[in-house]
Design an enzyme around this catalytic site. Structure first.
Site, PDB file in Angstrom:
ATOM      1  N   GLY A  92      16.691 -17.741   3.686  1.00  0.00           N
ATOM      2  CA  GLY A  92      17.052 -16.551   2.904  1.00  0.00           C
ATOM      3  C   GLY A  92      16.139 -16.370   1.710  1.00  0.00           C
ATOM      4  O   GLY A  92      15.336 -17.238   1.374  1.00  0.00           O
ATOM      5  N   GLY A  94      15.135 -16.841  -1.500  1.00  0.00           N
ATOM      6  CA  GLY A  94      15.472 -17.757  -2.585  1.00  0.00           C
ATOM      7  C   GLY A  94      14.788 -17.383  -3.886  1.00  0.00           C
ATOM      8  O   GLY A  94      15.194 -17.809  -4.957  1.00  0.00           O
ATOM      9  N   ARG A  95      13.710 -16.631  -3.782  1.00  0.00           N
ATOM     10  CA  ARG A  95      13.038 -16.189  -5.023  1.00  0.00           C
ATOM     11  C   ARG A  95      12.589 -14.748  -4.863  1.00  0.00           C
ATOM     12  O   ARG A  95      11.518 -14.363  -5.322  1.00  0.00           O
ATOM     13  CB  ARG A  95      11.856 -17.080  -5.349  1.00  0.00           C
ATOM     14  N   ASP A 127      13.909 -22.702  -8.213  1.00  0.00           N
ATOM     15  CA  ASP A 127      14.206 -21.999  -9.465  1.00  0.00           C
ATOM     16  C   ASP A 127      14.180 -20.479  -9.318  1.00  0.00           C
ATOM     17  O   ASP A 127      14.476 -19.754 -10.260  1.00  0.00           O
ATOM     18  CB  ASP A 127      13.230 -22.442 -10.563  1.00  0.00           C
ATOM     19  N   GLY A 128      13.792 -20.019  -8.124  1.00  0.00           N
ATOM     20  CA  GLY A 128      13.760 -18.570  -7.903  1.00  0.00           C
ATOM     21  C   GLY A 128      12.590 -17.875  -8.588  1.00  0.00           C
ATOM     22  O   GLY A 128      12.504 -16.646  -8.594  1.00  0.00           O
ATOM     23  N   ARG A 178       6.620  -6.455  -4.098  1.00  0.00           N
ATOM     24  CA  ARG A 178       6.112  -6.337  -2.733  1.00  0.00           C
ATOM     25  C   ARG A 178       6.730  -5.126  -2.057  1.00  0.00           C
ATOM     26  O   ARG A 178       7.917  -4.855  -2.217  1.00  0.00           O
ATOM     27  CB  ARG A 178       6.460  -7.607  -1.962  1.00  0.00           C
ATOM     28  N   ARG A 185      12.599 -10.571   9.577  1.00  0.00           N
ATOM     29  CA  ARG A 185      11.724 -11.590  10.168  1.00  0.00           C
ATOM     30  C   ARG A 185      12.287 -12.066  11.492  1.00  0.00           C
ATOM     31  O   ARG A 185      13.472 -11.831  11.793  1.00  0.00           O
ATOM     32  CB  ARG A 185      11.666 -12.802   9.212  1.00  0.00           C
ATOM     33  N   ASP A 254      10.141 -17.669   9.735  1.00  0.00           N
ATOM     34  CA  ASP A 254      10.662 -16.853   8.620  1.00  0.00           C
ATOM     35  C   ASP A 254       9.540 -16.092   7.930  1.00  0.00           C
ATOM     36  O   ASP A 254       9.802 -15.264   7.061  1.00  0.00           O
ATOM     37  CB  ASP A 254      11.399 -17.734   7.596  1.00  0.00           C
ATOM     38  N   ASN A 255       8.305 -16.380   8.314  1.00  0.00           N
ATOM     39  CA  ASN A 255       7.169 -15.677   7.723  1.00  0.00           C
ATOM     40  C   ASN A 255       6.504 -14.753   8.733  1.00  0.00           C
ATOM     41  O   ASN A 255       5.319 -14.433   8.599  1.00  0.00           O
ATOM     42  CB  ASN A 255       6.163 -16.681   7.163  1.00  0.00           C
TER      43      ASN A 255
END
Ligand code: AMP
Ligand code: MG
Length: 494
Positions: A92, A94-95, A127-128, A178, A185, A254-255
């Site tokens: 998911g 995360g950042r 830390d996101g 972005r 994905r 996931d990419n």
């Protein structure tokens, strides 16, 4: 405030209306002292966003995550993924935080996402945040890929956060905006498949068909048609990457975006000297995502997609498997055809005939054994056509006799094209760039940026906007790295 004509983003959100399982609400965390590093005004216009409204204290607050713009519905998207072959059921955003979607000038739905804007439900122990280095790299390389004509996510803004983030050492932080035709994905499908949530799997597939592959709807088996369409775009994308010497570096499921856009510019790199086994990423010790492995890995990834959607492909399992296999079998040929087409074009051949592929292969093999620079070889081949000048090309090779012999064969072949040398040159001008974001130049921009000097970043960004044109004042950006400038390893920097 609702419906305010001053609203900078004409949001029209759809993902946030999907069932709850698809995301977690998120709220960007404010940063201390934001400043623009770059704002992509041209892209803003494409997105029907007034660049002057973004280029303001208010716009900066939105793009730093300090203020949520009207109409945004900030969420972190859920997904899973195979990372270097091992499955992680819960990744998911995360950042990253999806602010929402806009319809661009062509009516295409585009996501606007902040990266590095603080922790979300999916941050696990992270830390996101984003360090500045990855922000600069993604801005430069994704925009360069776009200028090269490769389908890709885009960069709307890069912001200096004024905060320090802890990586190996303390580093300045950044926030990246972005833009993507979606952030769905292969791993998004895997998320629901792993939970055996067939209902939401179908909701996702239907959403993807509506958003990316509407023609699949008319097919007898729309989900197979969607799979075939994803496969076709991915096979073509990898061939396109390789034609510019691009190494993605972290092709985890996931990419890989199902839209067919390049996504996630973590440890990516461009080849200097040609070597199919080349890899740069520090975490890719085994070379799983090495230059020459990329089509195999993309095939592996779309196979994971096919597995994930098996329940949609047919009622009985054997029937579904047959549909999946039927679609997947097309990958190798689709890739090979696209790859050959790209590389025969690179040597100036518009219509491939027997023997042409061998001609390409013998050049690649000479480039490999002579450690010839990938971009410079093809760039100088543009000038060597006809009775042009060979010297720049030949000097890239140690064994000059062999490359001269190859040039002789190649000239004979080009003369046989109806269109002859003029068209060969025209063709090569369109597919053999003068400028790519060379690793040492990207590194130079990052190192200066860490000291808050963005001059090298802006210069490089400018050069890369016209990659196929000679730009006399930037000729030094063509050069391969000197021995002490070579970048051997890249890092995700997450
Ligand atoms: P990547 O390798 O960049 O594709 O990221 C893989 C996963 O790690 C994704 O779920 C990211 O959201 C997550 N991630 C990467 N960096 C961070 C970070 N600094 N904080 C939280 N999550 C992160
Ligand atoms: Mg990622």
């Amino acid at each position: 405030m609702v419906g305010d004509i001053d609203m900078p983003f004409p949001f029209d959100n759809s993902y946030a209306s999907l069932p709850e399982a698809f995301f977690a609400p998120a709220n960007p965390s404010p940063v201390s002292d934001p400043a623009f590093i770059a704002l992509n005004r041209e892209l803003a216009l494409d997105l029907r966003i007034d660049p002057d409204k973004l280029d303001s204290p208010e716009g900066l607050a939105y793009l730093a995550g300090n203020q949520v713009p009207d109409g945004a519905q900030p969420i972190a998207m859920a997904y899973s993924g195979h990372q270097f072959g091992g499955f992680n059921p819960q990744l998911g955003d995360g950042r990253a935080t999806l602010l929402g979607e806009v319809l661009d000038k062509k009516g295409i739905r585009r996501d606007i996402q902040l990266k590095g804007s603080g922790p979300t439900h999916f941050s696990r122990r992270g830390d996101g945040l984003s360090a500045l280095g990855p922000v600069i790299r993604e801005y430069l390389v994704s925009e360069a890929m776009h200028a090269l004509g490769v389908p890709t996510t885009r960069a709307l803004a890069a912001v200096w956060s004024g905060d320090q983030v802890r990586r190996e050492t303390m580093e300045p932080g950044g926030v990246f905006t972005r833009v993507a035709s979606s952030h769905i994905r292969v791993g998004t499908f895997q998320y629901f498949a792993a939970r055996q949530d067939h209902e939401n799997l179908k909701v996702l597939a239907d959403y993807v068909i509506d958003r990316h592959y509407p023609a699949s709807r008319d097919s007898e088996n729309p989900y197979r048609a969607m799979l075939e369409a994803v496969i076709e775009r991915q096979a073509n994308l990898i061939a396109h990457w390789m034609s510019f010497g691009f190494i993605h570096g972290v092709m985890n499921t996931d990419n890989m975006a199902v839209s067919g856009e390049t996504i996630d510019y973590g440890p990516c790199a461009f080849l200097d000297d040609y070597d199919p086994a080349k890899k740069f990423s520090y975490i890719d010790q085994g070379g799983r995502y090495a230059f020459g492995n990329q089509s195999k890995m993309a095939h592996w990834n779309v196979t994971r997609l096919a597995e994930a959607i098996l329940p949609l492909l047919g009622k009985a399992e054997d029937e579904a498997v047959k549909e999946a296999e039927g679609a997947l079998d097309s990958f190798p040929d689709t890739f090979q055809n696209a790859f050959q087409k790209r590389f025969t074009s690179k040597i100036g051949i518009a219509e491939e005939v027997e023997g042409d592929w061998e001609l390409v292969q013998s050049l690649l093999s000479l480039m490999h054994s002579n450690k010839a620079d990938f971009t410079l070889t093809f760039r100088h081949l543009r000038d060597a056509v006809g009775d042009g000048n060979d010297q720049a090309l030949v000097s890239l090779f140690d064994k000059q006799e062999a490359i001269r012999e190859w040039l002789g064969q190649w000239r004979l072949r080009i003369q046989k094209e109806d269109v002859g040398t003029e068209n060969a040159r025209d063709l090569m001008m369109k597919v053999n760039p003068v400028f790519v974001p060379r690793n040492h130049r990207v590194e130079e921009a990052i190192q200066a940026g860490m000291k808050k000097d963005f001059e090298p970043f802006h210069r490089l960004d400018k050069v890369l906007r016209n990659p196929f044109e000679e730009q006399a004042e930037f000729a030094d950006y063509e050069a391969a790295p000197k021995a002490d400038e070579i970048v051997c390893t890249t890092f995700c920097g997450t």
